[in-house]
Each structure stands twice: as C-alpha cells, then as structure tokens.
Write a protein that holds these residues in place. Structure first.
Motif, PDB file in Angstrom:
ATOM      1  N   UNK A   1      48.965  38.542   0.221  1.00 44.46           N
ATOM      2  CA  UNK A   1      50.388  38.611   0.554  1.00 44.46           C
ATOM      3  C   UNK A   1      50.698  39.536   1.732  1.00 44.46           C
ATOM      4  N   UNK A   2      49.841  40.529   2.033  1.00 45.05           N
ATOM      5  CA  UNK A   2      50.112  41.479   3.116  1.00 45.05           C
ATOM      6  C   UNK A   2      49.247  41.245   4.350  1.00 45.05           C
ATOM      7  N   UNK A   3      48.321  40.346   4.273  1.00 50.02           N
ATOM      8  CA  UNK A   3      47.381  40.129   5.376  1.00 50.02           C
ATOM      9  C   UNK A   3      48.118  39.594   6.596  1.00 50.02           C
ATOM     10  N   UNK A   4      47.935  40.296   7.742  1.00 48.84           N
ATOM     11  CA  UNK A   4      48.657  39.935   8.956  1.00 48.84           C
ATOM     12  C   UNK A   4      47.750  39.554  10.118  1.00 48.84           C
ATOM     13  N   UNK A   5      46.556  40.131  10.185  1.00 47.45           N
ATOM     14  CA  UNK A   5      45.761  39.974  11.405  1.00 47.45           C
ATOM     15  C   UNK A   5      44.293  39.760  11.069  1.00 47.45           C
TER      16      UNK A   5
ATOM     17  N   UNK B   1      54.542  24.417   5.566  1.00 46.60           N
ATOM     18  CA  UNK B   1      55.179  25.285   6.537  1.00 46.60           C
ATOM     19  C   UNK B   1      54.286  25.976   7.531  1.00 46.60           C
ATOM     20  N   UNK B   2      53.155  25.412   7.889  1.00 46.33           N
ATOM     21  CA  UNK B   2      52.306  26.018   8.905  1.00 46.33           C
ATOM     22  C   UNK B   2      52.879  25.729  10.295  1.00 46.33           C
TER      23      UNK B   2
ATOM     24  N   UNK C   1      38.626  22.080   7.116  1.00 46.91           N
ATOM     25  CA  UNK C   1      39.604  23.155   7.248  1.00 46.91           C
ATOM     26  C   UNK C   1      40.826  22.811   6.417  1.00 46.91           C
ATOM     27  N   UNK C   2      41.242  23.748   5.556  1.00 44.00           N
ATOM     28  CA  UNK C   2      42.431  23.573   4.731  1.00 44.00           C
ATOM     29  C   UNK C   2      43.308  24.799   4.890  1.00 44.00           C
ATOM     30  N   UNK C   3      44.557  24.591   5.326  1.00 45.52           N
ATOM     31  CA  UNK C   3      45.509  25.679   5.523  1.00 45.52           C
ATOM     32  C   UNK C   3      46.771  25.343   4.746  1.00 45.52           C
ATOM     33  N   UNK C   4      47.139  26.215   3.799  1.00 46.17           N
ATOM     34  CA  UNK C   4      48.294  25.959   2.938  1.00 46.17           C
ATOM     35  C   UNK C   4      49.095  27.242   2.759  1.00 46.17           C
ATOM     36  N   UNK C   5      50.391  27.157   2.968  1.00 42.27           N
ATOM     37  CA  UNK C   5      51.261  28.295   2.722  1.00 42.27           C
ATOM     38  C   UNK C   5      51.033  29.456   3.662  1.00 42.27           C
TER      39      UNK C   5
ATOM     40  N   UNK D   1      51.935  36.021   5.698  1.00 37.03           N
ATOM     41  CA  UNK D   1      52.179  36.878   6.853  1.00 37.03           C
ATOM     42  C   UNK D   1      51.079  36.789   7.901  1.00 37.03           C
ATOM     43  N   UNK D   2      50.072  35.979   7.661  1.00 37.67           N
ATOM     44  CA  UNK D   2      48.968  35.878   8.610  1.00 37.67           C
ATOM     45  C   UNK D   2      49.446  35.185   9.880  1.00 37.67           C
ATOM     46  N   UNK D   3      49.359  35.924  10.991  1.00 42.01           N
ATOM     47  CA  UNK D   3      49.768  35.374  12.278  1.00 42.01           C
ATOM     48  C   UNK D   3      48.603  35.500  13.247  1.00 42.01           C
ATOM     49  N   UNK D   4      48.835  35.186  14.477  1.00 43.03           N
ATOM     50  CA  UNK D   4      47.762  35.268  15.452  1.00 43.03           C
ATOM     51  C   UNK D   4      46.917  34.018  15.403  1.00 43.03           C
TER      52      UNK D   4
END
Length: 678
Positions: free
Chosen positions: A483-487, A562-563, A526-530, A511-514
């Motif tokens: 939940x807090x991972x950003x980078x 919502x990616x 590759x699977x990206x969700x949420x 919160x993962x951006x970049x």
C-alpha cells in the motif's frame, strides 16, 4: 530374471496398484444432497437406476503416488525385513525405484506414476487366485479365495453392493479406487456390519466417503489392521477402541475438516509410524504423544495450553521426517521447552511450519526466544513462519549453513522491523518492515513473493545487494498489497536486473509510480492490477535511463483496474499472443497485433475502434463485456479476414443496438454467444 523376483513383483502390483480406473457412461439420476448422512432410504432407488454394464467400463492407467505405494507395501509386509526397522520405508523406496528403472512403471503427470498394460496383465495373471478387481458377478468360489480386493467407488455405495463380501472370511485388503465424482457416500451397514466382520484386514481405505461421521466401536476387532485411511471424510471423533489396534502403522486423517480431537490413549499405538492429520480442526495433541517413538511422519503438532502434549514431547520423536506443522506456539510457556523439541537434530525433516495462534507484542522477547530455540536442521528445504510476534528474527534464520532452503514463507510477522538475509524462494508478509534484504545475491533464487509490507516505500540497492548483476536465476516475481510502495529503483549494474525473469505480477500497489524495469529480455507474462498511477519508461518524464522497454519475449499481457496509459506501449510487443484489458478507461483503439490469438476486453468505455484492417487471422477467440459503450453500431472485426481461425465469439449486448457480421462468420461453429448485462 529370477523367478522369485518376478513372483514378488507380480504379487506387489496386483495387490497395491490395481491399474484400472472404473468409469461409467451411465450413472444414477438420483440427486445427491450434500448433507446425506444415512443413504439406506435411497438404496432401492439407486439399485434400480444405476446401470453399470461391461461395455461401460473403460480401462485407463490408474495414477498413483510413490509415497502412497510405499505405505501400502509396508502394511502388507511385501518387502523383505530390513536390517533395522528404521530403514523400512527407505528400503521400500529403493524397491520402487528399481521397478521404475526396469520400466515396470511409467512417469505420469504431477509426479505420479502409472503401470504399463503388459506388466499389469502379467501381474494379474500371476495373482488371479488371491487378488480381485471386483466388478460384481464373481462366483462364490472366486470370492472365497480372495485376499486382496479393490473396487470402483460409486456415488452411492449401498449395502446390497457389498452383500457377497460377507462370505469372504480372509480378506486382507479393502481398497476402493476413485471415480469421477468428487464426493461419495457409503451405506452405514457397510461400516457397522461388513467392515468389523473382516477380521483379517491389514489395509482399510475409506477415504472420500463424505457421509462417514463416525466409526463403530467394533473397529477395535480388527487387531491385524496396519493401515487405516479416513482422509477427506466428515468424521468428527475416533472411537477409543482405535487405540487398541496395536499393529496399526499408518493412520491417515488429512482434510477431515470436522475432526476436533484425537483419542486420549493414542500413546498406546506404539507401532504407529505415520500420522497425517493435516487440514483438521484438532485443538491440541493428546498427552504423552512422545511415547510414539516409532513415528516417522507427524504432519501436525498442536501445542496444548493447559492439557494435552507440550512442545518438549517432540524431543522424544527422534525419527521424524518429511513435513511437520507446529501450531499454537503462543501456548509455549517456557522457551526452554522449545529447545527440548530438538528440531536441530531431526535430520530427515524437509518441511517445517512454525505458527502462532495469536499476536502479542507485549511478549515479543519470549516469542523471539521460542523461535530461536526452534532452530531446524541444516537439511531443511521449506520453512514457513506465521503470525510471529517478535520484533526481530533470530540469527539462525539468516545462517548460510541453511544452504538447502528452497522455499521460505514469512506471513503476518507484523512487529518485525528488520528481516534476515533469506534463502531461496521466500514469501514475505511483514507489515512493519521498511526494506527488503539483499535477495539479489541468492544465486539459485527462482521465485520471490512479497506481500503486505505496509511501510515499504522504495525498492532500491538494498534489494539487489553487492554491485554485481543480481537475480541470476529468478524466474517469477510477485508483489501484492504493497500500500505504501512508491518507487522501484534499478540497481545500476549496467545489465538486466532480472535477466531470466519470465513472469512478473503486480497487484494492489496503488501508489507505485515511475517505471517498471526497462530490460526484461526473457519476460513472457506480465500482469498488472490495481496499480493506478504506474507508468512505463516511455510515460515517465523524470527517468534518466533509456526509454526502450526490452520486453521482446512478452506473450501474455493483463492490464486491469485503473492502470495508466504508459503500459499500452507493451501492445507493440512482437510476440504478444494473449491480451486481457479490464476496467481500463484510457484506451481508444487497439493497434494491429500480428500474433494475437486471444482477446478479452471488459469495461473499457473509451474504446471506440479495432484496427482498420480488422483483427489478425490468428485470433481464435474473443470475449467482450461492457467494453464498447460508445458503439451505437458495432461492426466488430472483419470476419472475412479471421474466418479460418475464429472459433469462439462472446459479446455483451450492453448498449449494443446492431451487430453486423459478414457471411464469413459461418465458421463460428464452436461457439457464438451474446449475453445481456444485468
């Protein structure tokens, strides 16, 4: 080949692996209520409706597992006496391997085996006097000579089916084989009348009969019984007379989810070697279980609180091997009792689970002391620690001497502020950890699963370790609920950070951006969700590295919930064959994906067009649901170009006014489905 060896081989296989799996094309039409307890009332109807004829029976190779066969061979005394009883199972496994090397068995799927048809015929011909694969209709004279019997379970095994067996006085093996149904039901009369009358039984298997909730006290009459399998039944308690079966070697109770306790006098079963009670609701072990000194397998040990066995009794069980789960460690009063469990010297243990029943941060020092004293042997391959309430881990957990660890799971360790240097295949679920250990240094690490690290904000150099190319063997990487991972910072090693990674899964990292790692040359899935703010390299203005994504091996792509649009550049991957996009609000058109075979679109309200030239001819199936809400007139793909490959088409009628298909759609002979959204 020596005659006695051939005879022994035929005897073994005719007894244990009856390589015929019974299947019927016509079965009873009687409905099967899941709460059936007594099926006597249904017997007459079932007998009339169930038709099993000779032509309905198909012969297939019966699949079996090595471990199951070893236990059955030991129970039947088919193996010559070992020099030491401690080596009985080991010697039996060598016999199995010898038969395998001589092609008597064939490897099947999922580490199972089958028997070759010719070997089966040989075994059956040499043992037809004493072994019977029962199909019904055998004469009284045949049944009278039978010592070892197998049969195909029915959905309802009524008393009438077993009536001829009351004449069999010397039966040693009662072995039902599986059928296609997941649940089976057996008459109470079989349990209360037939089974107790088979006084010579060595092997009794009653697994998967869903209506067995108890055994009769008369089970104690089977004084020669060595193998009792009640796994996956509804049994709640075992009668105390089970503890008079002094010859019992194997007791299987796995997945008896209603079982809440074991008999108090279990300590009397001094010949018991294997006790499997995994997947049960047992609340504590009976007292003095340490007296069962012959035990080789004990899958679950539940520490008692005020009654039952304490953890130090494990110290008496010096021959334990395989796997064991030690549960409710919060009931350990004195850490010195944990030391007396002597796990460090149990060299045959391969899998160990240590679990606390609750968390108590006020006693974190005691909890850490208990874990410290439960140091396992160096041969351990899998280690799981659950609900550990200490603030740090003991030193042995990061000891390089644990050089055979392949799987490690740390789940719900909420109060730990630091992690040890982990072994192979770790799973991390530690809420209060701020950073990961240098896992990139592990040369044989193949899978890494990181879950629920609520305070981790950055993955960086501490993950990769020393300045050399990390993660040389990693093939699967999964992050969940971060939940807090950003980078996600690259290692800067100059080469790929994950040179052999084949599967990457990111789930609920809001919160993962970049950017994702830019160089994943072997990535296939590759699977990206949420991950609502995640961009790839091309969409990241702050990155100073190359914007080219090396995902040239990518074959499967899933984007959900919502990616960001930066991920859409991956649609250009040359080998992409399977695509799923769900709940995505920023896609307007699909590019031409030359190798696409499967397409799944759901709730993509801005999608307004497919490629101008239609979907490629390789597409064999497409499914859409609420995806094209702006299509008032949906022409769909050009089926004149996909007619040779398209076999399935499923469309939602959500806001669909007109569907126009060309004459080429006649090839959709497998499935055409249009459904209405509610």
């Amino acid at each position: 080949m020596h005659t006695s060896w051939v005879t022994w081989t035929a005897k073994v296989w005719s007894l244990i692996v009856i390589p015929l799996e019974m299947k019927t094309s016509r079965v009873s039409t009687l409905a099967c209520p899941m709460n059936v307890v007594d099926i006597e009332a249904a017997e007459e109807q079932v007998a009339e409706e169930t038709v099993i004829e000779e032509d309905d029976i198909e012969k297939d190779g019966y699949e079996f597992q090595k471990e199951d066969i070893v236990l059955l061979w030991v129970a039947e005394s088919l193996i010559p006496q070992a020099e030491s009883e401690k080596r009985m199972e080991e010697l039996t496994k060598k016999y199995f391997d010898d038969l395998l090397s001589r092609s008597f068995f064939q490897r099947s799927r999922n580490e199972k085996f089958t028997m070759h048809d010719l070997i089966n015929d040989l075994a059956m011909s040499m043992s037809r006097e004493s072994c019977l694969r029962w199909e019904g209709g055998e004469s009284h004279e045949v049944l009278k000579r039978v010592r070892h019997l197998s049969y195909a379970r029915g959905q309802f095994d009524c008393a009438a089916k077993f009536e001829p067996l009351y004449e069999v006085k010397h039966l040693r093996t009662f072995l039902p084989l599986r059928r296609e149904w997941h649940r089976h039901y057996v008459s109470k009369r079989v349990l209360h009348e037939l089974v107790p009358s088979l006084l010579c039984l060595r092997v009794l298997k009653l697994s998967k009969y869903g209506n067995i909730v108890e055994l009769p006290n008369s089970i104690g009459n089977l004084i020669h019984l060595r193998y009792l399998d009640l796994s996956d039944t509804a049994i709640k308690r075992l009668p105390s007379t089970v503890c008079t079966l002094y010859s019992l070697q194997t007791l299987l109770l796995s997945y008896c989810s209603s079982l809440i306790e074991l008999p108090a006098d279990m300590r009397k079963l001094i010949n018991l070697r294997h006790l499997d009670c995994s997947g049960t609701q047992i609340e504590e072990m009976p007292v003095q279980i340490g007296r069962l000194k012959s035990l080789r397998t004990l899958t679950t040990f539940v520490v008692g609180k005020s009654t039952g066995s304490t953890i130090d009794e494990l110290g008496e069980l010096s021959h334990l091997g395989g796997r064991i789960s030690i549960l409710k460690l919060n009931n350990v009063v004195d850490g010195r009792d944990a030391l007396q469990a002597n796990l460090k010297n149990k060299k045959d243990l391969k899998e160990l689970e240590l679990a606390w029943g609750s968390e108590d941060p006020d006693h974190s020092e005691k909890v850490r002391y208990v874990l410290d004293k439960l140091q396992p042997c160096m041969n351990l391959e899998r280690l799981t620690i659950k609900l550990y309430g200490g603030t740090s881990f003991p030193n042995w957990l990061g000891d390089s001497a644990l050089n055979k660890i392949k799987v490690m799971r740390l789940e719900g360790c909420h109060y730990c502020f630091e992690l040890p240097p982990l072994g192979q295949l770790p799973t991390l679920n530690c809420h209060y950890c701020f950073k990961l250990p240098p896992l990139g240094q592990l040369p044989t690490l193949k899978e890494l699963f990181v879950c629920n690290m609520k305070f981790l904000r950055t993955l960086g150099p501490e993950l990769y370790g020393q300045p050399f190319q990390p993660f040389q063997s990693l093939e699967r990487l999964e992050f969940k609920e971060m939940s807090k991972w950003e980078e996600w910072v690259p290692s800067g090693s100059g080469g790929p950070d994950f040179p052999r990674l084949q599967e990457l899964i990111l789930e609920k990292c809001p919160k993962l951006r970049g950017s994702l790692p830019c160089d994943l040359p072997c990535l296939k899935k590759l699977s990206v969700e949420g991950c609502g703010v995640l961009h790839d390299q091309r969409a990241t203005a702050t990155t100073s590295t190359s914007t080219n994504l090396n995902y040239n091996s990518l074959r499967e792509l899933k984007i959900e919930d919502g990616c960001q649009t930066g991920l859409l550049s991956l649609l250009e991957a040359k080998l992409l064959s399977q695509l799923m996009i769900r709940n995505f609000y920023d896609i307007q058109c699909l590019p031409n994906i030359n190798r696409l075979q499967s397409l799944n679109l759901w709730n993509c309200p801005t999608l307004s067009s497919f490629p101008e030239d239609g979907l490629p001819t390789s597409v064999g199936g497409m499914k859409t649901g609420r995806p094209v809400s702006r299509f008032s007139s949906y022409q769909g793909p050009d089926f004149r170009q996909v007619s040779e490959a398209m076999r399935k088409l499923a469309l939602s009628s959500y806001l669909l006014e007109r569907l126009s298909l060309s004459s080429g759609c006649g090839v959709l002979h497998d499935e055409l489905e249009i459904w209405t959204n509610v």
